[in-house]
Design an enzyme around this catalytic site. Structure first.
Site, PDB file in Angstrom:
ATOM      1  N   ASP A  67       1.197  -1.131   0.047  1.00 32.19           N
ATOM      2  CA  ASP A  67       0.094  -0.229  -0.191  1.00 32.19           C
ATOM      3  C   ASP A  67       1.065   1.247  -0.301  1.00 32.19           C
ATOM      4  O   ASP A  67       2.000   1.262   0.232  1.00 32.19           O
ATOM      5  CB  ASP A  67      -1.389  -0.014   1.158  1.00 32.19           C
ATOM      6  CG  ASP A  67      -0.561  -0.267   2.298  1.00 32.19           C
ATOM      7  OD1 ASP A  67       1.336  -0.113   2.669  1.00 32.19           O
ATOM      8  OD2 ASP A  67      -0.916  -0.065   3.300  1.00 32.19           O
ATOM      9  N   ASN A 124      -8.024  -0.905  13.895  1.00 30.41           N
ATOM     10  CA  ASN A 124      -9.398  -1.316  13.202  1.00 30.41           C
ATOM     11  C   ASN A 124      -9.878  -2.974  12.342  1.00 30.41           C
ATOM     12  O   ASN A 124     -11.255  -3.482  11.939  1.00 30.41           O
ATOM     13  CB  ASN A 124     -10.167  -0.056  11.984  1.00 30.41           C
ATOM     14  CG  ASN A 124      -8.936  -0.215  11.543  1.00 30.41           C
ATOM     15  OD1 ASN A 124      -8.272  -0.585  10.811  1.00 30.41           O
ATOM     16  ND2 ASN A 124      -9.942   1.104  10.428  1.00 30.41           N
ATOM     17  N   HIS A 126      -7.394  -3.225  10.060  1.00 30.18           N
ATOM     18  CA  HIS A 126      -7.566  -3.438   8.504  1.00 30.18           C
ATOM     19  C   HIS A 126      -6.126  -3.813   7.661  1.00 30.18           C
ATOM     20  O   HIS A 126      -5.322  -4.201   8.824  1.00 30.18           O
ATOM     21  CB  HIS A 126      -7.255  -2.119   7.646  1.00 30.18           C
ATOM     22  CG  HIS A 126      -6.214  -1.006   8.396  1.00 30.18           C
ATOM     23  ND1 HIS A 126      -5.844   0.211   8.306  1.00 30.18           N
ATOM     24  CD2 HIS A 126      -4.793  -1.286   8.977  1.00 30.18           C
ATOM     25  CE1 HIS A 126      -4.424   0.285   8.383  1.00 30.18           C
ATOM     26  NE2 HIS A 126      -4.110  -0.351   8.894  1.00 30.18           N
ATOM     27  N   GLU A 131      -9.827  -0.656   4.825  1.00 29.38           N
ATOM     28  CA  GLU A 131     -10.345  -1.100   5.735  1.00 29.38           C
ATOM     29  C   GLU A 131     -11.855  -1.140   5.914  1.00 29.38           C
ATOM     30  O   GLU A 131     -12.170  -2.129   5.369  1.00 29.38           O
ATOM     31  CB  GLU A 131     -10.731   0.877   5.499  1.00 29.38           C
ATOM     32  CG  GLU A 131      -9.587   1.993   5.600  1.00 29.38           C
ATOM     33  CD  GLU A 131      -9.244   1.531   6.918  1.00 29.38           C
ATOM     34  OE1 GLU A 131      -8.653   1.377   7.566  1.00 29.38           O
ATOM     35  OE2 GLU A 131      -8.384   3.280   7.199  1.00 29.38           O
TER      36      GLU A 131
END
Ligand code: PGA
Length: 233
Positions: A67, A124, A126, A131
């Site tokens: 990413d 979270n 991810h 996400e």
């Protein structure tokens, strides 16, 4: 669900040593492996250990980026690719097979599947910048960063030095990361304990993207004592 758990103490050096052993063993399984490697704080002890051990002790492989932030100028110090070059790729002379141009407007899917995906997990859940709510079969795409991710990643971002924090990123999709033949998930610290337990002790669910890894054929989780405090209850 079947995975190998490698537990380390909370000591970074211990984590780095054990993660490096797992990584090297995984590299030995493949000829000319194509490897996805994560950025962030979690893998740094691994990269430090690999650099300390030297290129002569590392089976060769080529690197594929997972990413990247969008909208940053070339060579910006906070580009994930620049960080990877500083911490690992440069010192060990590792070949870059695929990387993202932060200024591009569209991105291709990878030319080949990863042999090994080394991954981190966000608070979270991810994986990469997939996400919560990401489809388990998602592909390379541009994503908006969630408020929680921005909050977490902004802690070491000095706006006077680096400019405004990015709002968007490009990420390999969960479908592409799941195509890896071997997966190594790195997890450190108490702040990740809750989400690690949700990802591996709960049902697979798109609101916990890392739970997609439950079905990986060859999964090793390298986690420190604090990160495992809830999963092992
Ligand atoms: P961290 O980031 O290693 O800095 O905690 C992990 C992630 O967001 O995937």
């Amino acid at each position: 669900m079947k995975y190998t758990l490698v537990e380390t103490s909370d000591d970074e050096k211990d984590f780095g040593r054990k993660a490096a052993d797992v990584f090297r063993q995984s590299l030995m399984k493949y000829a000319d492996p194509y490897v996805a490697l994560p950025t962030g704080k979690t893998p740094l002890p691994l990269y430090r250990q690999l650099v300390e051990d030297g290129a002569e002790n590392l089976p060769s492989f080529s690197y594929g980026q997972i990413d990247e932030y969008l909208g940053l100028p070339a060579h910006h110090p906070k580009l994930f690719l620049e960080e990877m070059k500083v911490h690992l790729l440069g010192p060990l002379g590792i070949k870059i097979s695929s990387s993202f141009n932060s200024a591009a407007l569209s991105f291709d899917t990878p030319e080949r599947d990863f042999d090994i995906a080394v991954l981190g997990i966000g608070r979270n859940g991810h994986v990469g910048f997939n996400e919560p709510g990401s489809d388990f079969n998602s592909v390379t795409r541009i994503v908006a960063l969630s408020a929680k991710t921005i909050e977490d990643n902004k802690t070491d971002w000095n706006e006077a030095l680096y400019g405004a924090f990015p709002t968007h990123a490009v990420t390999r999709g969960l479908g592409e990361l799941r195509s890896a033949k071997s997966t190594i998930l790195l997890v450190r610290g108490q702040a990740k304990a809750e989400i690690l337990a949700q990802a591996f002790a709960g049902p697979q669910c798109e609101f916990v993207p890392a739970s997609c890894l439950q079905a990986q054929p060859d999964l090793t989780i390298v986690a420190d004592h604090s990160a495992l405090s809830i999963l092992r209850l």
